[in-house]
Design a protein around this motif. Structure first.
Motif, PDB file in Angstrom:
ATOM      1  N   ASN A 119       2.205  -8.661   1.128  1.00  0.00           N
ATOM      2  CA  ASN A 119       2.914  -7.899   0.096  1.00  0.00           C
ATOM      3  C   ASN A 119       4.138  -7.167   0.623  1.00  0.00           C
ATOM      4  OD1 ASN A 119       0.462  -8.560  -1.393  1.00  0.00           O
ATOM      5  ND2 ASN A 119       1.263  -7.128  -2.903  1.00  0.00           N
ATOM      6  N   PHE A 120       4.672  -7.681   1.713  1.00  0.00           N
ATOM      7  CA  PHE A 120       5.951  -7.144   2.180  1.00  0.00           C
ATOM      8  C   PHE A 120       6.810  -8.328   2.599  1.00  0.00           C
ATOM      9  CE2 PHE A 120       9.171  -5.122   4.648  1.00  0.00           C
ATOM     10  CZ  PHE A 120       9.364  -3.920   3.981  1.00  0.00           C
ATOM     11  N   TRP A 121       7.879  -8.521   1.862  1.00  0.00           N
ATOM     12  CA  TRP A 121       8.679  -9.713   2.069  1.00  0.00           C
ATOM     13  C   TRP A 121       9.859  -9.431   2.997  1.00  0.00           C
ATOM     14  CZ3 TRP A 121      13.700 -11.139   1.411  1.00  0.00           C
ATOM     15  CH2 TRP A 121      13.965 -12.518   1.455  1.00  0.00           C
ATOM     16  N   ILE A 154      -4.810  -1.956 -10.064  1.00  0.00           N
ATOM     17  CA  ILE A 154      -3.607  -1.946  -9.207  1.00  0.00           C
ATOM     18  C   ILE A 154      -4.109  -1.956  -7.768  1.00  0.00           C
ATOM     19  CG2 ILE A 154      -1.474  -0.729  -8.616  1.00  0.00           C
ATOM     20  CD1 ILE A 154      -1.677   0.685 -11.349  1.00  0.00           C
ATOM     21  N   ILE A 155      -4.119  -3.124  -7.171  1.00  0.00           N
ATOM     22  CA  ILE A 155      -4.762  -3.273  -5.866  1.00  0.00           C
ATOM     23  C   ILE A 155      -3.745  -3.101  -4.745  1.00  0.00           C
ATOM     24  CG2 ILE A 155      -6.078  -4.901  -4.418  1.00  0.00           C
ATOM     25  CD1 ILE A 155      -6.886  -6.167  -7.240  1.00  0.00           C
ATOM     26  N   LYS A 156      -4.072  -2.188  -3.832  1.00  0.00           N
ATOM     27  CA  LYS A 156      -3.124  -1.920  -2.740  1.00  0.00           C
ATOM     28  C   LYS A 156      -3.407  -2.862  -1.568  1.00  0.00           C
ATOM     29  CE  LYS A 156      -2.198   2.765  -4.009  1.00  0.00           C
ATOM     30  NZ  LYS A 156      -2.228   4.175  -3.708  1.00  0.00           N
ATOM     31  N   ILE A 157      -2.375  -3.556  -1.131  1.00  0.00           N
ATOM     32  CA  ILE A 157      -2.533  -4.521  -0.036  1.00  0.00           C
ATOM     33  C   ILE A 157      -1.739  -4.024   1.175  1.00  0.00           C
ATOM     34  CG2 ILE A 157      -2.088  -6.926   0.682  1.00  0.00           C
ATOM     35  CD1 ILE A 157      -4.176  -6.923  -1.496  1.00  0.00           C
ATOM     36  N   LYS A 158      -2.399  -4.050   2.331  1.00  0.00           N
ATOM     37  CA  LYS A 158      -1.745  -3.504   3.529  1.00  0.00           C
ATOM     38  C   LYS A 158      -1.006  -4.570   4.322  1.00  0.00           C
ATOM     39  CE  LYS A 158      -4.640   0.444   4.487  1.00  0.00           C
ATOM     40  NZ  LYS A 158      -5.785   0.955   5.171  1.00  0.00           N
ATOM     41  N   CYS A 183      14.793  -6.750   3.000  1.00  0.00           N
ATOM     42  CA  CYS A 183      13.343  -6.885   2.899  1.00  0.00           C
ATOM     43  C   CYS A 183      12.817  -5.864   1.893  1.00  0.00           C
ATOM     44  CB  CYS A 183      12.686  -6.690   4.259  1.00  0.00           C
ATOM     45  SG  CYS A 183      13.086  -5.114   5.028  1.00  0.00           S
ATOM     46  N   GLY A 184      11.552  -5.969   1.592  1.00  0.00           N
ATOM     47  CA  GLY A 184      10.990  -4.994   0.663  1.00  0.00           C
ATOM     48  C   GLY A 184       9.590  -5.344   0.223  1.00  0.00           C
ATOM     49  N   PRO A 185       8.941  -4.398  -0.460  1.00  0.00           N
ATOM     50  CA  PRO A 185       7.566  -4.625  -0.909  1.00  0.00           C
ATOM     51  C   PRO A 185       7.498  -5.610  -2.073  1.00  0.00           C
ATOM     52  CG  PRO A 185       8.377  -2.522  -1.717  1.00  0.00           C
ATOM     53  CD  PRO A 185       9.449  -3.072  -0.827  1.00  0.00           C
ATOM     54  N   CYS A 186       6.330  -6.225  -2.256  1.00  0.00           N
ATOM     55  CA  CYS A 186       6.136  -7.149  -3.385  1.00  0.00           C
ATOM     56  C   CYS A 186       5.059  -6.603  -4.300  1.00  0.00           C
ATOM     57  CB  CYS A 186       5.616  -8.510  -2.949  1.00  0.00           C
ATOM     58  SG  CYS A 186       6.401  -9.240  -1.556  1.00  0.00           S
ATOM     59  N   SER A 187       5.088  -7.100  -5.498  1.00  0.00           N
ATOM     60  CA  SER A 187       3.999  -6.846  -6.425  1.00  0.00           C
ATOM     61  C   SER A 187       3.661  -8.186  -7.061  1.00  0.00           C
ATOM     62  CB  SER A 187       4.460  -5.837  -7.472  1.00  0.00           C
ATOM     63  OG  SER A 187       3.390  -5.508  -8.315  1.00  0.00           O
ATOM     64  N   GLU A 188       2.378  -8.550  -6.980  1.00  0.00           N
ATOM     65  CA  GLU A 188       1.979  -9.855  -7.515  1.00  0.00           C
ATOM     66  C   GLU A 188       1.100  -9.654  -8.741  1.00  0.00           C
ATOM     67  OE1 GLU A 188       1.396 -12.149  -3.251  1.00  0.00           O
ATOM     68  OE2 GLU A 188      -0.147 -10.818  -3.994  1.00  0.00           O
ATOM     69  N   ILE A 189       1.212 -10.584  -9.662  1.00  0.00           N
ATOM     70  CA  ILE A 189       0.378 -10.503 -10.868  1.00  0.00           C
ATOM     71  C   ILE A 189      -0.666 -11.616 -10.809  1.00  0.00           C
ATOM     72  CG2 ILE A 189       0.389 -10.523 -13.394  1.00  0.00           C
ATOM     73  CD1 ILE A 189       3.381  -9.726 -13.214  1.00  0.00           C
ATOM     74  N   PHE A 190      -1.906 -11.241 -11.011  1.00  0.00           N
ATOM     75  CA  PHE A 190      -3.031 -12.189 -10.949  1.00  0.00           C
ATOM     76  C   PHE A 190      -3.672 -12.362 -12.323  1.00  0.00           C
ATOM     77  CE2 PHE A 190      -3.962 -13.125  -6.472  1.00  0.00           C
ATOM     78  CZ  PHE A 190      -3.016 -12.310  -5.874  1.00  0.00           C
ATOM     79  N   HIS A 242       0.783  -1.248   0.000  1.00  0.00           N
ATOM     80  CA  HIS A 242       0.000   0.000   0.000  1.00  0.00           C
ATOM     81  C   HIS A 242       0.812   1.294   0.000  1.00  0.00           C
ATOM     82  CE1 HIS A 242      -0.015   0.747   4.539  1.00  0.00           C
ATOM     83  NE2 HIS A 242       0.707  -0.321   4.354  1.00  0.00           N
ATOM     84  N   THR A 243       2.057   1.227   0.501  1.00  0.00           N
ATOM     85  CA  THR A 243       2.846   2.472   0.518  1.00  0.00           C
ATOM     86  C   THR A 243       3.788   2.599  -0.691  1.00  0.00           C
ATOM     87  OG1 THR A 243       4.494   1.328   1.842  1.00  0.00           O
ATOM     88  CG2 THR A 243       2.854   2.643   3.043  1.00  0.00           C
ATOM     89  N   ASP A 244       3.777   1.598  -1.536  1.00  0.00           N
ATOM     90  CA  ASP A 244       4.755   1.583  -2.632  1.00  0.00           C
ATOM     91  C   ASP A 244       4.237   2.358  -3.860  1.00  0.00           C
ATOM     92  OD1 ASP A 244       6.919   1.065  -4.224  1.00  0.00           O
ATOM     93  OD2 ASP A 244       6.655  -1.120  -4.293  1.00  0.00           O
ATOM     94  N   GLU A 245       4.252   3.678  -3.748  1.00  0.00           N
ATOM     95  CA  GLU A 245       3.744   4.537  -4.834  1.00  0.00           C
ATOM     96  C   GLU A 245       4.568   4.365  -6.107  1.00  0.00           C
ATOM     97  OE1 GLU A 245       1.036   6.069  -5.124  1.00  0.00           O
ATOM     98  OE2 GLU A 245       0.392   5.704  -3.052  1.00  0.00           O
ATOM     99  N   GLU A 246       5.849   4.121  -5.888  1.00  0.00           N
ATOM    100  CA  GLU A 246       6.762   3.951  -7.020  1.00  0.00           C
ATOM    101  C   GLU A 246       6.273   2.821  -7.940  1.00  0.00           C
ATOM    102  OE1 GLU A 246      11.623   4.172  -6.854  1.00  0.00           O
ATOM    103  OE2 GLU A 246      10.557   2.792  -5.555  1.00  0.00           O
TER     104      GLU A 246
END
Ligand code: ATP
Ligand code: MG
Length: 483
Positions: free
Chosen positions: A117-119, A109-113, A127-134, A89-93
């Protein structure tokens, strides 16, 4: 990604900064456990093949998104309307790049809190944010978008997960930016195969279909209704078992060996449901080797051995399976939905009939009966206490303590003698004059050696122990035993 762990943290460097992988993955124990999903969902396996791409301080977020999008929509020609993505959710980039590269609208583009979505590797470290493709398999399949209450359905399936490793967690309060930002992605081959083959269920893809058809030919029960479910579990577990055995794991009562045994016994129960009176799993192995043995030569190398293990294990379990099922039936017939089976019976099934707890749990799922896990654990504890008390030992408490400590530290030695007369093992401990020692200096000394596994049968309960040779090629670590 485990093999790259130290590369991400900078402890290790390689002479390349990008990598692609195709990896064998098993999720049947520990942090990732999909064992209970198998057969129930269209997308979960215990064993699956994971495809990945990695950057070690080379390309980062923008390029990773570009490559993923390009592969899916250009190379694989998947319609853009079928795809959704999630971001942290915070990964605007990430949101910006998804809009720029894929031209995705905000509702895609679904924001997950959540931490889904944070590995992170642990409490500290990269560590860092994730982005998943569905992928959307269409409204005929049940399920909702990620983040909704129906997200666990099979309509919207995650096909690819990208981790943007950009931070290092120093302690619970401090997180810094990594100087070398990295990428770690994973795409399940079976899930992308389903998409490419226009089926929503992984078990309807080519490799699985062939295994299931082959099984049907032997079992002679139609692949429909409830039976379909058993066929799928069998096909999945056949792969998991064969790959585990070909990687040198043997069924046992502890650790990885028990993960294998649990999977084996689940599949054997499904073979039983399909009415297979003879051992089944080993008969399916040639088909699997035929399908996958070229890509994975270890499968072909281990074929005879694995076949033998599968057959022996099924013969052994068959001897108690039916009686265990009968007991389970008798004990649950009078129970209503949402009630609990006592820990005592769960323990009896485990101890006398060889039913792993999760097998009992799985069988009762259909009746909506749960198990009293605390009660079971108490019974286990009691049994350990009994074993401790009945231990004749040396009667010298110091020596006895040493043996219990060794057991607590290393677990039981896996006995391989049911299948092998010769094997390799790792030395775990050396004991001389009732004391743990680090080295044995001369060939004249008498000592005891504890290894992780052995073909030697121990002297117990009036049985003679085995006699044989132990050879070491590298005296510091290995031994080879021959009975
Ligand atoms: P799900 O929520 O569907 O269980 P996941 O979040 O556990 O997926 P990841 O841990 O991100 O999945 O794994 C990366 C990729 O590996 C997934 O995108 C998927 O394609 C594949 N994958 C994960 N678990 C399984 C499984 N049990 N069987 C088959 N493929 C899997
Ligand atoms: Mg999962």
């Amino acid at each position: 990604m485990v093999q790259f762990k130290n590369v991400f943290t900078g402890q290790e460097s390689r002479n390349y900064q990008r990598a692609v992988t195709s990896q064998k993955s098993l999720r049947a124990g520990g942090k990732h456990n999909d064992l209970e999903n198998v057969g129930y969902t269209a997308r979960h396996h215990t064993f699956f093949e994971m495809l990945g791409n990695f950057s070690f301080g080379d390309y980062f977020k923008e390029e990773a998104i570009y490559h993923a999008w390009n592969l899916l929509t250009k190379e694989f020609a998947i319609a853009k309307e079928k795809l959704y993505v999630t971001i942290y959710h915070t990964d605007e980039e990430a949101a910006t790049y998804w809009k720029k590269i894929a031209n995705l609208s905000d509702d895609r583009i679904i924001k997950i809190k959540t931490t889904d979505n944070f590995w992170s590797m642990g409490d500290t470290g990269p560590c860092g944010p994730c982005s998943e493709i569905f992928y959307d398999h269409g409204e005929q399949v049940k399920g909702g978008l990620p983040g909704t209450k129906d997200q666990d359905g099979d309509r919207f399936i995650e096909i690819w997960n990208m981790v943007f490793m950009q931070f290092e967690q120093l302690d619970s309060d401090n997180r810094i930016e990594l100087p070398k930002k990295s990428i770690d992605t994973g795409m399940g081959l079976e899930r992308i195969s389903a998409v490419m083959q226009n089926v929503y269920n992984n078990y309807e893809t080519d490799l699985f279909k062939e295994i299931i058809a082959y099984t049907e030919n032997i079992v002679k029960v139609k692949v429909e209704g409830e039976a379909k479910f058993s066929y799928r579990v069998i096909a999945d577990h056949l792969r998991a078992c064969a790959f585990l055995i070909s990687d040198g794991i043997m069924p046992s009562n502890e650790g990885r060996g028990y993960v294998l045994r649990r999977i084996m016994r689940r599949s054997m129960r499904h073979a039983h449901i399909l009415g297979s009176s003879e051992p089944l799993m080993y008969k399916l192995l040639p088909k699997l080797v035929d399908l996958m043995g070229t890509t994975y030569p270890e499968l072909r190398r281990a074929e005879d051995f694995a076949s033998n293990i599968l057959e022996q294990e099924e013969i052994r379990f068959k001897a108690t399976l039916e009686r265990g099922l009968k007991l389970l039936d008798d004990e649950t017939n009078h129970l209503s939905k949402n009630s609990e089976l006592s820990g005592e019976i769960v323990f009896k099934l485990y101890d006398t009939y060889g039913f792993p707890v999760d097998l009992t749990e799985d069988i009762l799922k259909a009746k909506q009966i749960s198990i009293d896990l605390d009660g079971f654990n108490n019974k286990m504890q009691e049994q350990k206490e009994r074993a401790r008390k009945s231990w004749l030992g040396s009667n010298e408490s110091k020596t006895d303590k040493m043996w219990f400590d060794i057991k607590a530290e290393f677990g039981s030695t896996e006995f391989l003698g049911y299948y092998l007369n010769e094997a390799e093992g790792k030395i775990l401990a050396l004991i001389k004059d009732n004391k743990l020692v680090d080295t044995i200096e001369t060939s004249q000394e008498k000592f005891t050696l504890i290894s992780n596994q052995t073909p030697f049968y121990g002297e117990s309960g009036g049985q003679m122990g085995d006699i044989g040779y132990i050879k070491s090629t590298n005296r510091r670590e290995n031994h080879q035993g021959r009975r």
